[in-house]
Write a protein that holds these residues in place. Structure first.
Motif, PDB file in Angstrom:
ATOM      1  N   ASN A 114     -51.998  69.950  15.035  1.00 42.71           N
ATOM      2  CA  ASN A 114     -53.326  70.546  15.025  1.00 42.71           C
ATOM      3  C   ASN A 114     -53.512  71.333  16.328  1.00 42.71           C
ATOM      4  OD1 ASN A 114     -56.229  70.742  15.657  1.00 42.71           O
ATOM      5  ND2 ASN A 114     -56.516  69.589  13.750  1.00 42.71           N
ATOM      6  N   ARG A 115     -53.615  72.641  16.209  1.00 44.02           N
ATOM      7  CA  ARG A 115     -53.701  73.494  17.401  1.00 44.02           C
ATOM      8  C   ARG A 115     -54.939  73.188  18.246  1.00 44.02           C
ATOM      9  NH1 ARG A 115     -52.084  76.940  13.324  1.00 44.02           N
ATOM     10  NH2 ARG A 115     -54.210  77.719  13.000  1.00 44.02           N
ATOM     11  N   ASP A 116     -56.071  72.895  17.599  1.00 38.43           N
ATOM     12  CA  ASP A 116     -57.309  72.622  18.333  1.00 38.43           C
ATOM     13  C   ASP A 116     -57.200  71.340  19.145  1.00 38.43           C
ATOM     14  OD1 ASP A 116     -58.215  74.873  17.055  1.00 38.43           O
ATOM     15  OD2 ASP A 116     -59.499  73.811  15.623  1.00 38.43           O
ATOM     16  N   LEU A 117     -56.650  70.292  18.522  1.00 43.25           N
ATOM     17  CA  LEU A 117     -56.476  69.021  19.238  1.00 43.25           C
ATOM     18  C   LEU A 117     -55.455  69.158  20.361  1.00 43.25           C
ATOM     19  CD1 LEU A 117     -56.455  66.140  16.571  1.00 43.25           C
ATOM     20  CD2 LEU A 117     -58.142  66.573  18.348  1.00 43.25           C
ATOM     21  N   LEU A 118     -54.411  69.910  20.107  1.00 41.18           N
ATOM     22  CA  LEU A 118     -53.388  70.121  21.129  1.00 41.18           C
ATOM     23  C   LEU A 118     -54.024  70.759  22.369  1.00 41.18           C
ATOM     24  CD1 LEU A 118     -50.174  69.676  20.836  1.00 41.18           C
ATOM     25  CD2 LEU A 118     -50.085  72.162  20.974  1.00 41.18           C
ATOM     26  N   ILE A 190     -49.930  64.676   7.772  1.00 42.17           N
ATOM     27  CA  ILE A 190     -50.302  66.070   8.005  1.00 42.17           C
ATOM     28  C   ILE A 190     -51.732  66.331   7.522  1.00 42.17           C
ATOM     29  CG2 ILE A 190     -49.433  67.129   5.859  1.00 42.17           C
ATOM     30  CD1 ILE A 190     -49.136  68.514   9.481  1.00 42.17           C
ATOM     31  N   LYS A 191     -52.168  65.589   6.508  1.00 41.90           N
ATOM     32  CA  LYS A 191     -53.578  65.703   6.094  1.00 41.90           C
ATOM     33  C   LYS A 191     -54.481  65.200   7.216  1.00 41.90           C
ATOM     34  CE  LYS A 191     -52.390  65.207   1.215  1.00 41.90           C
ATOM     35  NZ  LYS A 191     -52.301  64.285   0.079  1.00 41.90           N
ATOM     36  N   ALA A 192     -54.055  64.100   7.862  1.00 41.05           N
ATOM     37  CA  ALA A 192     -54.819  63.565   8.994  1.00 41.05           C
ATOM     38  C   ALA A 192     -54.838  64.563  10.156  1.00 41.05           C
ATOM     39  CB  ALA A 192     -54.220  62.233   9.440  1.00 41.05           C
ATOM     40  N   ALA A 193     -53.701  65.218  10.392  1.00 44.82           N
ATOM     41  CA  ALA A 193     -53.649  66.232  11.454  1.00 44.82           C
ATOM     42  C   ALA A 193     -54.586  67.389  11.135  1.00 44.82           C
ATOM     43  CB  ALA A 193     -52.220  66.730  11.650  1.00 44.82           C
ATOM     44  N   GLY A 194     -54.583  67.822   9.882  1.00 42.18           N
ATOM     45  CA  GLY A 194     -55.462  68.912   9.480  1.00 42.18           C
ATOM     46  C   GLY A 194     -56.929  68.581   9.720  1.00 42.18           C
ATOM     47  N   GLN A 195     -57.288  67.332   9.464  1.00 38.68           N
ATOM     48  CA  GLN A 195     -58.682  66.902   9.596  1.00 38.68           C
ATOM     49  C   GLN A 195     -59.042  66.440  11.005  1.00 38.68           C
ATOM     50  OE1 GLN A 195     -58.720  64.031   6.447  1.00 38.68           O
ATOM     51  NE2 GLN A 195     -58.712  65.599   4.842  1.00 38.68           N
ATOM     52  N   GLY A 196     -58.089  66.574  11.938  1.00 36.25           N
ATOM     53  CA  GLY A 196     -58.382  66.235  13.324  1.00 36.25           C
ATOM     54  C   GLY A 196     -58.306  64.755  13.644  1.00 36.25           C
ATOM     55  N   GLU A 197     -57.656  63.967  12.776  1.00 38.24           N
ATOM     56  CA  GLU A 197     -57.561  62.519  13.004  1.00 38.24           C
ATOM     57  C   GLU A 197     -56.317  62.151  13.803  1.00 38.24           C
ATOM     58  OE1 GLU A 197     -57.635  61.110   9.020  1.00 38.24           O
ATOM     59  OE2 GLU A 197     -59.694  61.824   8.672  1.00 38.24           O
ATOM     60  N   THR A 198     -55.344  63.047  13.880  1.00 34.29           N
ATOM     61  CA  THR A 198     -54.159  62.878  14.719  1.00 34.29           C
ATOM     62  C   THR A 198     -53.708  64.269  15.130  1.00 34.29           C
ATOM     63  OG1 THR A 198     -51.986  61.824  14.908  1.00 34.29           O
ATOM     64  CG2 THR A 198     -52.447  62.930  12.834  1.00 34.29           C
ATOM     65  N   ALA A 212     -51.815  74.068   6.035  1.00 30.97           N
ATOM     66  CA  ALA A 212     -52.196  75.306   6.723  1.00 30.97           C
ATOM     67  C   ALA A 212     -52.831  76.307   5.757  1.00 30.97           C
ATOM     68  CB  ALA A 212     -50.961  75.924   7.392  1.00 30.97           C
ATOM     69  N   VAL A 213     -52.254  76.418   4.556  1.00 29.00           N
ATOM     70  CA  VAL A 213     -52.780  77.345   3.541  1.00 29.00           C
ATOM     71  C   VAL A 213     -54.184  76.931   3.101  1.00 29.00           C
ATOM     72  CG1 VAL A 213     -52.446  78.102   1.145  1.00 29.00           C
ATOM     73  CG2 VAL A 213     -50.530  78.145   2.737  1.00 29.00           C
ATOM     74  N   ALA A 214     -54.469  75.629   3.168  1.00 27.91           N
ATOM     75  CA  ALA A 214     -55.801  75.130   2.805  1.00 27.91           C
ATOM     76  C   ALA A 214     -56.849  75.445   3.871  1.00 27.91           C
ATOM     77  CB  ALA A 214     -55.737  73.618   2.565  1.00 27.91           C
ATOM     78  N   GLY A 215     -56.412  76.055   4.982  1.00 21.56           N
ATOM     79  CA  GLY A 215     -57.360  76.533   5.981  1.00 21.56           C
ATOM     80  C   GLY A 215     -57.468  75.677   7.230  1.00 21.56           C
ATOM     81  N   PHE A 216     -56.624  74.670   7.358  1.00 15.54           N
ATOM     82  CA  PHE A 216     -56.689  73.809   8.540  1.00 15.54           C
ATOM     83  C   PHE A 216     -55.862  74.399   9.682  1.00 15.54           C
ATOM     84  CE2 PHE A 216     -57.509  70.976   4.934  1.00 15.54           C
ATOM     85  CZ  PHE A 216     -58.691  70.373   5.356  1.00 15.54           C
ATOM     86  N   PRO A 217     -56.242  74.113  10.948  1.00 19.90           N
ATOM     87  CA  PRO A 217     -55.568  74.722  12.105  1.00 19.90           C
ATOM     88  C   PRO A 217     -54.235  74.049  12.429  1.00 19.90           C
ATOM     89  CG  PRO A 217     -57.286  73.237  12.871  1.00 19.90           C
ATOM     90  CD  PRO A 217     -57.377  73.248  11.360  1.00 19.90           C
ATOM     91  N   VAL A 218     -53.297  74.147  11.496  1.00 14.35           N
ATOM     92  CA  VAL A 218     -52.018  73.453  11.612  1.00 14.35           C
ATOM     93  C   VAL A 218     -50.884  74.456  11.813  1.00 14.35           C
ATOM     94  CG1 VAL A 218     -50.299  72.174  10.249  1.00 14.35           C
ATOM     95  CG2 VAL A 218     -52.652  71.359  10.371  1.00 14.35           C
ATOM     96  N   SER A 219     -50.043  74.194  12.808  1.00 16.83           N
ATOM     97  CA  SER A 219     -48.816  74.966  13.011  1.00 16.83           C
ATOM     98  C   SER A 219     -47.624  74.128  12.566  1.00 16.83           C
ATOM     99  CB  SER A 219     -48.652  75.345  14.489  1.00 16.83           C
ATOM    100  OG  SER A 219     -49.644  76.278  14.870  1.00 16.83           O
TER     101      SER A 219
END
Length: 320
Positions: A114-118, A190-198, A212-219
């Motif tokens: 998750n880019r934001d959490l990173l 990865i779902k947890a990462a997308g939602q900011g839980e990890t 990522a395609v679903a719109g979450f800030p995942v690299s």
């Protein structure tokens, strides 16, 4: 229209399982009862039901538990007339198991972050497996439990093959110190990462792409050292009550038409039918440093059991 029922055990993502079940019903007239569980859980269920099979066909999930089921005589030998349409790796999977399973898709292991959490935690961008063991990533990594998840078992077998057994288990111990949770399902991290839980989720790359395609800030990261991959598989359960229906599903599921349904649910695996449609967003396996994953050895009952016991005893019991 064909008649009858099919008891369908599915180990892919829920919406893909539902789409396969409903699409086969529409094309065949056969009523489908679908049960969705991870590949490790489905293997355990097929094993438990050996003397009184409840399922007819098992579709999806990593190939290792399918190979183990084949070795233990839990699945039925079947050669589909569709085989000439498949990639060589799918047929090789079948031949290695006495034609008791077959490859339906392929996907490489890696991780997403998750880019934001990173950024908010001032963490460096991880590019390698080794990066995830650094002290600053303590509590920031999530992966599944290899006992229930085929994805996580692939990760365990990958580390052993990539680094050697001693160094591979040393890696798993160091990673364990940074893991905040072992999930039941392989795609959950990865779902947890997308939602900011990890911050980081260790998964198959196609699952990271879907998030990522679903719109979450995942690299998405294909690790620098190299990585393993899966051949998702399909097997007819030995003693299936609805054998004709199971074979009808098997043939249909190997068709380009059925495999192209994956794109409707953002499943970005490489499909085994050479004519199946693929997405430009799917990970390019040619650009990923893949190990020569030994499916026969690590899909064997003895080796799988041994590695899981060693992980339980040497890794999972360590403090975090």
């Amino acid at each position: 229209m064909a008649q009858g029922r099919l008891s369908f055990y599915c180990s892919a993502q829920e919406d893909w399982c539902q789409l396969m079940a409903r699409s086969f019903e529409e094309s065949s007239g056969i009523r489908v009862d679908m049960t969705r569980k991870s590949s490790g859980e489905t293997y355990a269920q097929v094993k438990a039901e050996e003397s009184n099979p409840r399922g007819d066909i098992w579709w999806g999930g990593t190939g290792d538990p399918h190979l183990q089921a084949a070795e233990e005589g839990l699945t039925e030998e079947y050669i589909s007339p569709m085989r000439d349409q498949l990639h060589p790796w799918a047929i090789a999977q079948a031949e290695s198991a006495g034609n008791r399973t077959i490859g339906i898709y392929s996907g490489a292991l890696g991780f997403g972050f998750n880019r934001d959490l990173l950024a908010s935690n001032n963490l460096p961008e991880p590019a390698c497996w080794e990066d995830l063991t650094k002290p600053e990533f303590k509590g920031h990594v999530q992966m599944a439990n290899p006992n229930s998840s085929g994805t996580a078992y692939t990760a365990l077998a990958t580390m052993v093959q990539l680094f050697g057994e001693e160094a591979g288990f040393d890696y798993m111990k160091r990673l364990h110190a940074n893991v905040n949770q072992y999930t039941k399902s392989g795609s959950a991290p990865i779902k947890a990462a997308g939602q900011g839980e990890t911050t980081v989720g260790i998964v198959f790359l196609h699952d990271a792409v879907a998030t990522a395609v679903a719109g979450f800030p995942v690299s998405i990261v294909a690790p620098c050292e190299g990585t393993g991959y899966e051949i998702g598989s399909m097997s007819i359960i030995k003693g299936a009550r609805n054998m004709d229906q199971a074979k009808a599903f098997y043939d249909w599921a190997l068709s380009a038409e059925a495999q192209s349904l994956a794109l409707q649910v953002n499943a970005f695996q490489v499909m085994s039918n050479m004519a199946a449609e693929s997405s430009d967003l799917a990970p390019n396996m040619d650009l990923i440093k893949l190990i020569d994953y030994d499916f026969v050895k690590y899909g064997s009952s003895e080796e799988r059991r041994r590695l899981l016991e060693k992980w339980d005893n040497d890794v999972s019991r360590l403090p975090q």
